[in-house]
Design a protein around this motif. Structure first.
Motif, mmCIF file in Angstrom:
data_model
loop_
_atom_site.group_PDB
_atom_site.id
_atom_site.type_symbol
_atom_site.label_atom_id
_atom_site.label_comp_id
_atom_site.label_asym_id
_atom_site.label_seq_id
_atom_site.Cartn_x
_atom_site.Cartn_y
_atom_site.Cartn_z
ATOM 1 N N TYR A 1 0.811 -1.303 -0.036
ATOM 2 C CA TYR A 1 0.052 0.120 0.051
ATOM 3 C C TYR A 1 0.958 1.269 0.016
ATOM 4 O O TYR A 1 0.368 2.344 -0.254
ATOM 5 C CB TYR A 1 -0.993 0.021 1.207
ATOM 6 N N LEU A 2 2.036 1.362 0.509
ATOM 7 C CA LEU A 2 2.798 2.454 0.661
ATOM 8 C C LEU A 2 3.411 2.775 -0.557
ATOM 9 O O LEU A 2 4.006 2.029 -1.204
ATOM 10 C CB LEU A 2 3.781 2.131 1.839
ATOM 11 N N GLU A 3 3.616 4.183 -0.493
ATOM 12 C CA GLU A 3 4.591 4.785 -1.652
ATOM 13 C C GLU A 3 5.648 5.729 -1.055
ATOM 14 O O GLU A 3 5.495 6.035 0.038
ATOM 15 C CB GLU A 3 3.724 5.564 -2.758
ATOM 16 N N PRO A 4 7.021 5.904 -1.650
ATOM 17 C CA PRO A 4 7.996 6.744 -1.084
ATOM 18 C C PRO A 4 7.186 8.048 -0.636
ATOM 19 O O PRO A 4 6.544 8.748 -1.668
ATOM 20 C CB PRO A 4 8.802 6.960 -2.254
ATOM 21 N N GLY A 5 7.708 8.495 0.383
ATOM 22 C CA GLY A 5 7.097 9.916 0.944
ATOM 23 C C GLY A 5 5.818 9.931 1.486
ATOM 24 O O GLY A 5 5.381 10.990 1.906
ATOM 25 N N ASP A 6 5.188 8.831 1.641
ATOM 26 C CA ASP A 6 3.741 8.714 2.295
ATOM 27 C C ASP A 6 4.065 9.035 3.808
ATOM 28 O O ASP A 6 4.890 8.776 4.610
ATOM 29 C CB ASP A 6 3.272 7.363 2.428
ATOM 30 N N ARG A 7 2.929 9.984 4.331
ATOM 31 C CA ARG A 7 2.777 10.351 5.760
ATOM 32 C C ARG A 7 1.964 9.355 6.453
ATOM 33 O O ARG A 7 0.634 9.617 5.816
ATOM 34 C CB ARG A 7 2.508 11.760 5.755
ATOM 35 N N VAL A 8 2.030 8.459 7.293
ATOM 36 C CA VAL A 8 1.246 7.334 7.271
ATOM 37 C C VAL A 8 0.786 7.316 8.600
ATOM 38 O O VAL A 8 1.573 7.471 9.715
ATOM 39 C CB VAL A 8 1.867 5.949 7.440
ATOM 40 N N PHE A 9 -0.546 7.174 8.793
ATOM 41 C CA PHE A 9 -1.191 7.183 10.171
ATOM 42 C C PHE A 9 -1.574 5.720 10.521
ATOM 43 O O PHE A 9 -1.983 5.067 9.547
ATOM 44 C CB PHE A 9 -2.508 7.743 10.262
ATOM 45 N N CYS A 10 -1.190 5.083 11.657
ATOM 46 C CA CYS A 10 -1.326 3.674 11.886
ATOM 47 C C CYS A 10 -2.375 3.602 13.078
ATOM 48 O O CYS A 10 -2.077 4.273 14.107
ATOM 49 C CB CYS A 10 -0.255 2.834 12.061
ATOM 50 N N SER A 11 -3.009 2.619 12.902
ATOM 51 C CA SER A 11 -4.226 2.311 14.155
ATOM 52 C C SER A 11 -4.506 0.785 14.097
ATOM 53 O O SER A 11 -4.677 0.329 12.975
ATOM 54 C CB SER A 11 -5.313 3.265 13.917
ATOM 55 N N GLY A 12 -4.878 0.185 15.061
ATOM 56 C CA GLY A 12 -5.353 -1.183 15.152
ATOM 57 C C GLY A 12 -4.415 -1.910 16.412
ATOM 58 O O GLY A 12 -3.054 -1.472 16.143
ATOM 59 N N GLY A 13 -4.772 -2.903 16.856
ATOM 60 C CA GLY A 13 -4.043 -3.525 17.905
ATOM 61 C C GLY A 13 -2.493 -4.031 17.527
ATOM 62 O O GLY A 13 -1.495 -4.141 18.439
ATOM 63 N N LEU A 14 -2.232 -4.437 16.129
ATOM 64 C CA LEU A 14 -1.031 -4.649 15.936
ATOM 65 C C LEU A 14 0.002 -3.766 15.912
ATOM 66 O O LEU A 14 1.235 -3.971 16.150
ATOM 67 C CB LEU A 14 -1.049 -5.470 14.663
ATOM 68 N N PHE A 15 -0.401 -2.320 15.973
ATOM 69 C CA PHE A 15 0.442 -1.312 15.865
ATOM 70 C C PHE A 15 0.790 -1.075 17.438
ATOM 71 O O PHE A 15 1.418 0.084 17.502
ATOM 72 C CB PHE A 15 0.065 -0.240 15.131
ATOM 73 N N LEU A 16 0.678 -1.742 18.195
ATOM 74 C CA LEU A 16 1.034 -1.712 19.658
ATOM 75 C C LEU A 16 2.266 -2.554 19.866
ATOM 76 O O LEU A 16 2.873 -2.443 21.036
ATOM 77 C CB LEU A 16 0.004 -2.299 20.841
ATOM 78 N N ASN A 17 2.688 -3.371 18.726
ATOM 79 C CA ASN A 17 4.044 -3.991 19.112
ATOM 80 C C ASN A 17 5.169 -3.107 18.739
ATOM 81 O O ASN A 17 5.374 -2.794 17.499
ATOM 82 C CB ASN A 17 3.899 -5.169 17.998
ATOM 83 N N ALA A 18 5.751 -2.601 19.756
ATOM 84 C CA ALA A 18 6.750 -1.498 19.557
ATOM 85 C C ALA A 18 8.115 -2.181 18.858
ATOM 86 O O ALA A 18 8.668 -1.225 18.112
ATOM 87 C CB ALA A 18 7.215 -1.128 20.936
ATOM 88 N N ARG A 19 8.472 -3.261 19.074
ATOM 89 C CA ARG A 19 9.618 -3.843 18.210
ATOM 90 C C ARG A 19 9.224 -3.931 16.624
ATOM 91 O O ARG A 19 10.043 -3.370 15.944
ATOM 92 C CB ARG A 19 9.837 -5.120 18.556
ATOM 93 N N CYS A 20 8.027 -4.253 16.374
ATOM 94 C CA CYS A 20 7.599 -4.119 14.899
ATOM 95 C C CYS A 20 7.590 -2.776 14.268
ATOM 96 O O CYS A 20 7.973 -2.605 13.177
ATOM 97 C CB CYS A 20 6.296 -4.702 14.969
ATOM 98 N N ASN A 21 7.125 -1.799 15.134
ATOM 99 C CA ASN A 21 7.005 -0.404 14.696
ATOM 100 C C ASN A 21 8.355 0.073 14.564
ATOM 101 O O ASN A 21 8.596 0.647 13.605
ATOM 102 C CB ASN A 21 6.340 0.236 15.748
ATOM 103 N N GLN A 22 9.234 -0.126 15.225
ATOM 104 C CA GLN A 22 10.711 0.108 14.890
ATOM 105 C C GLN A 22 11.084 -0.472 13.606
ATOM 106 O O GLN A 22 11.979 0.248 12.864
ATOM 107 C CB GLN A 22 11.874 -0.447 16.013
ATOM 108 N N ARG A 23 10.931 -1.649 13.548
ATOM 109 C CA ARG A 23 11.191 -2.400 12.148
ATOM 110 C C ARG A 23 10.550 -1.584 10.899
ATOM 111 O O ARG A 23 11.481 -1.468 9.884
ATOM 112 C CB ARG A 23 10.768 -3.816 12.142
ATOM 113 N N LEU A 24 9.249 -1.436 11.050
ATOM 114 C CA LEU A 24 8.585 -0.811 9.779
ATOM 115 C C LEU A 24 9.372 0.593 9.623
ATOM 116 O O LEU A 24 9.407 1.057 8.449
ATOM 117 C CB LEU A 24 7.283 -0.346 10.305
ATOM 118 N N VAL A 25 9.574 1.273 10.706
ATOM 119 C CA VAL A 25 10.350 2.802 10.485
ATOM 120 C C VAL A 25 11.566 2.504 9.791
ATOM 121 O O VAL A 25 11.688 3.395 8.896
ATOM 122 C CB VAL A 25 10.329 3.511 11.694
#
Length: 574
Positions: A304-328
């Protein structure tokens, strides 16, 4: 547009909120009012508190965070589907009575033993009636994932994409939207429940012996101690990508030896996870599942993402702090904002925001339950004898540095699960035995990491920041200086999950951080949620005083006043 909307989430992490032109007037989690962690059911007590706030004036509309109708149709009942399309309830459900009967039968089975929590119980219906809800009040049933997505409206920031991801809300596991220049959501795509990464993580959590839809953070913390087994990771990947048919059953059927205090549904364990758990040590199993989860989440975002997207994330899976670091890290040209209340309790905000259709500004997470001053009635309900005195930051920080634990119960509580200084326990970050001491006081597993709160002026020299660290929702790498001066804050994988506090912030936690910096040269403390073992984060003063009475904290700051024990705890810690 409606000026004042009550949002209601019925189910796991039940909650309610009131949304107005000025923003979130109040958001309440039923768990804090009932002392039942992750309360599942109808938020009766939350609505009673909202009733006290709004008085006799009824709300303009009411919104529920589900596209499955809960009550018979009225002349102003609407469905907002996954794509954001609005339609009349009767046209969408021509056989509505039959649908409601079937739903009631299913819920009655799931809620066996918890019937009073159903939305059709007398207590629930009375709470709606007392709020002033009648047949003429517009009702919106907003799809679970469209509710998650609509939370972007309260942040007041400029986003280009919205991503949602959780277990199986309204039969969907994830969804993606684009945001137009006018602020409307445009549906891009979704994944069905068969592709649920939330189901994978819940199932692995339960197989490890932890409570599902509650203790996933324990699996995440444990994963840092293990090594990824590539052979089992490939097998789990294969099952996930083949769209495994996950099967949910009442918890009492799958794990009859466990007795949760909620009407939960557990996942029937799938063979590949059972076999992997038998073959691997607990930490290695957790590390392998975490690796698969992160890899699959990266694949989801790439769709779904394209370069330069400003992304808002919501939903229980985005409480996984380790995964969030990996996504960034994996999407360096995109910026990410993770909603502070990404779990299901945030859905009350989202469905109300969807009903208003407005984008609000001046967001603050401190819109929860209000604290009350100490009074005779409250003191009589809590064991212990208190020493009361005006709040003295110099004294508090002196005690903190001497090894005492400080509890903060000030103002309105935070939304979401992270302690941000309103309902927090603060500990000296420089203590070598910090993690052992804090985990022992809270009676939790020794491998659970401890997070820091740090002044912005010190954060960058202690951690590798990349923006968005104010809500404790992603880990970052610790720099050598932090590992040297506060090694107990650094998890075994070399990361921390910080809350960065502005130096000019006027909050009490900022005052404490500034005093710590004046004395030590670095404005940093350990910060975790103010709660007892097995209980939700303290909402009101009475629950906070229980933490003081049981020895979880030594001092309790209530704002301008602080209290401590005179004779010590009357109930010894186990």
């Amino acid at each position: 547009m409606f000026k004042r909307v009550v949002g209601i989430h019925v189910g796991h992490d039940a909650s309610a909120c009131i949304l107005s032109d000025s923003g979130i007037s109040m958001h309440l989690r039923e768990e804090q009012l009932s002392s039942v962690k992750h309360f599942s059911g109808f938020p009766v007590k939350a609505l009673q508190c909202i009733k006290k706030l709004i008085g006799s004036e009824a709300p303009d509309a009411i919104a529920f965070s589900t596209a499955n109708p809960l009550y018979p149709a009225t002349e102003n009942s609407w469905i907002v589907d996954l794509k954001g399309s609005t339609s009349d309830l009767t046209s969408r459900y021509p056989n509505l009575p039959e649908h409601l009967r079937a739903r009631s039968s299913t819920l009655s089975y799931i809620y066996e033993g918890f019937e009073e929590r159903l939305h059709t119980s007398g207590r629930s219906l009375k709470a709606l009636f007392d709020l002033g809800i009648c047949d003429r009040t517009p009702r919106f049933y907003v799809h679970h994932h469209f509710s998650h997505a609509s939370c972007f409206r309260v942040m007041g920031l400029d986003f280009s994409k919205v991503l949602t991801a959780d277990g199986r809300g309204d039969g969907i596991s994830s969804a993606a939207y684009a945001i137009s220049s006018s602020g409307s959501l445009s549906y891009i795509g979704h994944r069905a429940a068969e592709a649920s990464l939330g189901a994978l993580y819940q199932c692995a959590t339960e197989i490890c012996g932890f409570l599902g839809i509650d203790s996933e953070y324990k699996l995440m913390g444990l994963s840092s101690y293990g090594k990824v087994d590539r052979r089992w990771a490939d097998k789990i990947h294969e099952v996930v990508r083949s769209r495994a048919l996950w099967s949910w059953r009442p918890y009492r059927e799958v794990y009859p030896e466990r007795s949760p205090n909620n009407p939960l549904q557990a996942l029937v364990p799938i063979p590949v996870l059972i076999d992997a758990r038998r073959d691997l040590a607990s930490a290695d199993f957790a590390a392998t599942v975490q690796h698969v989860f992160e890899t699959e989440m990266i694949g989801l975002l790439r769709d779904y993402l394209e370069p330069g997207d400003r992304v808002f994330c919501s939903g229980g899976l985005f409480l996984n702090a380790r995964c969030n670091q990996r996504l960034v890290r994996e999407f360096p040209t995109s910026s990410f904002q993770f909603f502070p209340d990404s779990g299901d309790s945030g859905l009350a905000i989202g469905c109300a925001a969807a009903a208003t259709g407005r984008t609000l500004h001046d967001f603050t997470p401190f819109v929860g339950q209000a604290n009350k001053c100490v009074d005779t009635e409250c003191e009589s309900n809590v064991l212990g004898e208190w020493v009361r005195r005006p709040t003295d930051f110099a004294f508090l920080v002196e005690q903190l540095l001497l090894g005492k634990c400080l509890g903060l119960c000030v103002g309105r509580s935070e939304i979401g699960p992270r302690a941000l200084g309103a309902r927090s326990i603060l500990v000296n970050a420089f203590r070598a035995d910090l993690k052992f001491e804090l985990n022992a006081r809270k009676r939790r597993e020794p491998f659970i990491p401890v997070a820091p709160s740090v002044l912005a002026s010190d954060a960058s020299r202690l951690m590798e920041l990349n923006g968005g660290e104010e809500f404790m929702l992603k880990t970052v790498n610790a720099r050598p200086l932090l590992q040297e001066i506060a090694p107990s804050l650094v998890h075994v994988d070399g990361t921390v999950r910080p809350q960065v506090v502005r130096d000019d912030d006027t909050s009490i936690i900022a005052e404490i951080l500034r005093e710590v910096k004046r004395r030590t040269g670095v404005g940093i403390v350990a910060n975790t949620s103010l709660n007892r073992s097995g209980y939700p984060t303290a909402g009101d003063l009475q629950e906070a005083c229980e933490c003081l009475n049981e020895g979880v904290v030594d001092f309790l700051v209530l704002g301008d006043e602080m209290i401590s024990r005179k004779l010590g705890p009357r109930r010894a810690l186990n």
